[in-house]
Design a protein around this motif. Sequence first.
Motif, PDB file in Angstrom:
ATOM      1  N   THR A 307       0.807  -1.212   0.000  1.00 42.06           N
ATOM      2  CA  THR A 307       0.000   0.000   0.000  1.00 42.06           C
ATOM      3  C   THR A 307       0.848   1.273   0.000  1.00 42.06           C
ATOM      4  N   LEU A 336      -1.878   3.524 -10.862  1.00 41.17           N
ATOM      5  CA  LEU A 336      -3.289   3.829 -11.123  1.00 41.17           C
ATOM      6  C   LEU A 336      -4.144   3.731  -9.871  1.00 41.17           C
ATOM      7  N   ASN A 337      -3.641   3.043  -8.834  1.00 40.80           N
ATOM      8  CA  ASN A 337      -4.454   2.912  -7.637  1.00 40.80           C
ATOM      9  C   ASN A 337      -3.953   3.829  -6.507  1.00 40.80           C
ATOM     10  N   LEU A 380      -1.198   3.687  -1.651  1.00 45.18           N
ATOM     11  CA  LEU A 380      -1.930   2.924  -2.665  1.00 45.18           C
ATOM     12  C   LEU A 380      -3.156   2.258  -2.059  1.00 45.18           C
ATOM     13  N   LEU A 381      -4.138   2.072  -2.883  1.00 44.45           N
ATOM     14  CA  LEU A 381      -5.357   1.360  -2.469  1.00 44.45           C
ATOM     15  C   LEU A 381      -5.224  -0.082  -2.938  1.00 44.45           C
ATOM     16  N   PRO A 382      -5.367  -1.028  -2.033  1.00 48.80           N
ATOM     17  CA  PRO A 382      -5.247  -2.419  -2.498  1.00 48.80           C
ATOM     18  C   PRO A 382      -6.363  -2.744  -3.492  1.00 48.80           C
ATOM     19  N   THR A 383      -5.990  -3.362  -4.568  1.00 49.97           N
ATOM     20  CA  THR A 383      -7.020  -3.702  -5.563  1.00 49.97           C
ATOM     21  C   THR A 383      -7.052  -5.212  -5.737  1.00 49.97           C
ATOM     22  N   ASN A 384      -8.115  -5.677  -6.356  1.00 52.30           N
ATOM     23  CA  ASN A 384      -8.180  -7.114  -6.597  1.00 52.30           C
ATOM     24  C   ASN A 384      -7.503  -7.493  -7.901  1.00 52.30           C
ATOM     25  N   ASP A 385      -7.000  -6.504  -8.587  1.00 47.21           N
ATOM     26  CA  ASP A 385      -6.243  -6.802  -9.802  1.00 47.21           C
ATOM     27  C   ASP A 385      -4.838  -7.224  -9.412  1.00 47.21           C
ATOM     28  N   LYS A 387      -2.545  -7.271 -11.547  1.00 49.85           N
ATOM     29  CA  LYS A 387      -1.660  -6.667 -12.545  1.00 49.85           C
ATOM     30  C   LYS A 387      -0.610  -5.818 -11.861  1.00 49.85           C
TER      31      LYS A 387
END
Lengths: 443, 1004
Positions: A307, A336-337, A380-385, A387
Amino acid sequence: MIGGLFIYNHKGEVLISRVYRDDIGRNAVDAFRVNVIHARQQVRSPVTNIARTSFFHVKRSNIWLAAVTKQNVNAAMVFEFLYKMCDVMAAYFGKVSEENIKNNFVLIYELLDEILDFGYPQNSETGALKTFITQQGIKGQTKEEQSQITSQVTGQIGWRREGIKYRRNELFLDVLESVNLLMSPQGQVLSAHVSGRVVMKSYLSGMPECKFGMNDKIVIDKAGKGGVTDEVGKSDLGGGGSTSGKQSIAIDDCTFNQCVRLSKFDSERSISFIPPDGEYELMRYRTTKDIILPFRVIPLVREVGRTKLEVKVVIKSNFKPSLLAQKIEVRIPTPLNTSGVQVICMKGKAKYKASENAIVWKIKRMAGMKESQISAEIELLPTNDKKKWARPPISMNFEVPFAPSGLKVRYLKVFESKLNYSDHDVVKWVRYIGRSGIYETRC
Amino acid sequence: MPAVSKGDGMRGLAVFISDIRNCKSKEAEIKRINKELANIRSKFKGDKALDGYSKKKYVCKLLFIFLLGHDIDFGHMEAVNLLSSNKYTEKQIGYLFISVLVNSNSDLISLINNAIKNDLSSRNPTFMNLALHCIANVGSREMAEAFAAEVPRILVAGDTMDSVKQSAALCLLRLNRTSPDLVLMGEWTARVVHLLNDQHLGVVTAATSLITTLAQKSPEDFKTSVSLAVARLSRIVSSASTDLQDYTYYFVAAPWLSVKLLRLLQCYPPPEDGAIRGRLTECLETILNKAQEPPKSKKVQHSNAKNAVLFEAISLIIHHDSEPTLLVRACNQLGQFLQHRETNLRYLALESMCTLASSEFSHEAVKTHIETVINALKSERDVSVRQRAVDLLYAMCDRSNAKQIVAEMLSYLETADYSIREEIVLKVAILAEKYAVDYTWYVDTILNLIRFAGDYVSDEVWYRVIQIVINRDEVQGYAAKTVFEALQAPACHENLVKVGGYILGEFGNLIAGDSRSSPLIQFDLLHSKFHLCSVPTRALLLSAYIKFINLFPEVKGTIQEVLRSDSQLRNADVELQQRAVEYLRLSSIASTDILATVLEEMPPFPERESSILAKLKRKKGPGNLHPDLDENRKERSANGGTADHSSTTSNAKSSPLSFVGDLLAPASTAPPTNRPRPVSSSYLLQAPLTPIPPQASAVPVLLSAGPLFQVAASPTPSTDLLGLGSTITTQNSAPPASKGTSLLVDVFSENIAAFPVETPVAVGPVADENFSRFVCKNNGVLYENQLLQIGLKSEFRQNLGRMYVFFGNKTSTQFMNFAASVVCQDTLQAQLNVHAKPADPTVDGGAQLQQILNIECMSDFVDAPVLNIQFRYGGTLQNVAVKLPITLNKFFQPTEMTSQDFFQRWKQLGAPQQEVQKIFKAKHSMDTEVTKAKIMGFGAALLDGVDPNPSNFVGAGVIHTKTTQVGCLLRLEPNTQAQMYRLTLRTSRDTVSQRLCDLLSEQF
């Protein structure tokens, strides 16, 4: 041969539509709009082929200029023409904008009639055009004037009319360069080149003959071997700021204004010409060797957990301390996040621009042989991507008062035999401006 | 800050959307979106918890951004949180986001499922509805796994609200569509049926859709729905338009429900209960009556709704096909629509009429509209409607109106759209043949066809006309005359040249008497077209020339001149060159007697199912025709052909070897025996119709070998123009030279050495895996291993049969001591005589050996003989035993009979031991055409129109044995819903009945 020429606004509405040949139908206008301007994916190629018809387009701010043809034309010629068209319009009414085009559409059709005939480009020299396409309405021209225009347009030197007189003979010469770089994070140069232009503004009386000299490697070497030329150094107008003491540069390729005598360049590699009146571009060139890189960017990116991201960027200026670089801007892309950014910098101003997904760091001025740094913490925001972030390169913009290619103007001589002023009476101004092109460092 | 009063305002969202709308360029839009995404990210990341309203707003924005085409990779968690909110709007947005953006993401799916479960058990109807909608919208396998059991429970629970039931029914329908294996029938099915009785029409509508789908899956479980559906339908139909307030659409009572109910009824046969049946008939009549009433509204919606119900009712009537009055009324109704100004209605009317035309009750009624349909063909503006008109004309055609319809189609062909020309050509060709009383008319029609649309006339069509001309003596002269006249047109289509070349080559002599068509003129006419034609046509013309030499000795010189010219003798094309060389030699060396024998007139072709029909079917839809069928037919017909020939052994014309004389069908051109060509048996048997590029090794006829023709015909597929392929390899059957010019191999004469029945070497297991495949066909590959391939080709006539067994050596080394013997076990020995002709003891690598078996059926039998093969391969002795597919049904002779006769005989064979019945499950798909082909392959005559139910198959035939003849009647009743068949056989002999029943039941 160009079949037609269309100008669109950003919405794809047609502002100007001029068809030169029968093989281009009205539906070509729509085809371009649908397939290029309104295309789902951005069309990046300047040439698009739709239903066996080729569309060549350039974009100036929000305006699209598209040339259409069904034949197998020389694409370089078409683009040269389109750029020339932009220049001509700019010379007539300033910025090429929707507003200006709408206000001057009659003039534009008149120009299009003149500079393109049945799809073949004609004389598009602004100076010449301005003598017979004017915005003042119909002005009674005397017979003499008319015959003069005719002889000039059809004559050997179409770009300059006779009988020009100035009280003060002045000459301005700008060397404008843009330096492009791609560097690895370790500081290794992956690719670099400089594309430069020599732009002149001349206010000279009569029909002067000019001769332009620069530190082209071939000329210098020849001179060095021959040891004859006494001109070397004597009339050096140089103001270059190169730290390296090298004398000559290797030009990879160059193009000239139509006024330059190419035969002479081919045989003696000397650039001699009768200049057009006013502003024009004398030559364009490109170099790839021994480029002076004005700035060095040293990135340091550290990922702290999932993060957080820590970024530190150091820039070092690499030119004479006496010179000042201006308009420096460093653009550090963010993932991007990104959900939040804290920036600390010693010099200039830095800001996170969410709309561009980047931290933009601006410095107004910076002297040579200095360094400055910025550090940023990116949340950063944790994403489920799953990538991974592609880490786009850090890019930079600047302006420096020297030519990064190392080009120097050695002389610019003016000869006018009929009128009684000599080379010494002409006031000459030389300026070097180096700008950044795509100046990127990977991180 | 979040107040209820703020409600659904979501000003932020509205502002954001208007910002996006105002963006001038794509770049600006992307910038605005990036900014908003960053904002949402920081909000979601923020430490202080978001209230429901903002969460909803941001999730909404994300949804909007996603719908604009940008990737969204966060916010799922927040959306799932919204699901547990108590506010409807928040829950709704949460579900919306999940339905749009969910992917099989493992960690979230369980959370989502949990939330859905909570809502389903909440007893709050709106929440339950939201959850059900979400399940249906996502419809993924995971969802189905989690809720396939839960949803039916809600559907049939007594206390469920109507709106929830509605949603549950549709949700279950969706789950059944996506993963039918997970939706298990249970005790709920019975209760679902009763939803048809529900008070709420919405529930009924939803349930009808569900039941229709489920009934297709398992018809038995939902049988009870028929009576309920009829009851419901009659209530709707008879209701006044004001009764069903909310469900009356432009004065039509519940049109959607009616349509669905009618569709549901189409899943089942007509109800057997008289009362229900009467009620249904009444309903259908009412619907038909209503169509006659003046419209209650001028609005197009009114007529659309009314017609929708009407068309569905008509398709139900057609499906039932049992009420003549209704069928005729439906037909009249459709007749009115044929002239309606709505194009869609005309299209639908034509389409429905096509199906009506096939029903025996309404066929006549459909025929009355012929003028209108022909008119439609000419004047319709829409090509798809014209296409339907063509289909209908084709469907309504019978003997009475064939001439008119064919003439109309022909005249339409000249102006028809290119897309449907080929189909029309095929249809005209089929109709012309099917209903030709007068074959001169047929010949005229086909020639016109070629003239109008030569490019669209496929090979099958002109093959067919030649077959028919050859088989009917009475038209040959007329055909020759007509073709000769047609060829005189300055530009004629290549297909016409082909037909012309063939027919003049065969029957030119019939018109040679007329001075206007003397042999020389005929030849000049043909030769004038020669240079404009493609290679295959030229090859055909060359064959026609050599036939001319035989027919008219006076033009021999001219033709030899042509053949001798460099353009023929040294043609670049191997096929042409070879033909020219051989024909030239043949004409100069052979005596007239030999010429006459070699160039004998073509024997009649075997009667066969039209290949054009198969082509039309293939064109209509590749899916609905079993590929085997086509082949089956072809093989069958080929057999029929050879069987014909062998039956009259004394007649040179019909000997199998007289094919050599058929130079026009160069399939039979002969390589000499001393240079055997390896041909795999499967290759031999496949009788290809499509031309393959010619092969160089095709045709050397060694005439220098004297009068003795050692003939081993091998098909060259490239030139097998008529696709007869019934050629025979007889490498070992060269007759002794003393027989002179007799080309015949008399298979039944005494030179057959009765095969010594030796005690066979003990062999391994008898191979019989391909045995059952041969019950309904006669040709194919019987056995194959790494070394050996055994192909079969057999023909049967009455109680006699002949089987060509081809042993193909698949290796490159020679088989030594090759011996094959047939063994009939025990009782079979007395029932069946099998004689095998001795074969060569060696089989070269890659070569093929043929052995002929002659079979005689003494009395009915059950077992099958075994073929024992012994050979030495590379030093080891190999033993192979294969069950020979000689079954009782091979000695079937089809018998045609009328319906009356059939039932009379059926009753006569009523003794219990004479009838054998078997009910069995279908092993293959239940395609009517395939079944027909199989029954025909089995040997019985397929009797059309005997059984009152058209889906049943009825066959009749006689089994010939040496001692007795046994009449057989069979009846096969398929049940497509249950995928079952019932097969009944009645023969005069109980053993025969049993055996045939066993054999045939294995085939479906």
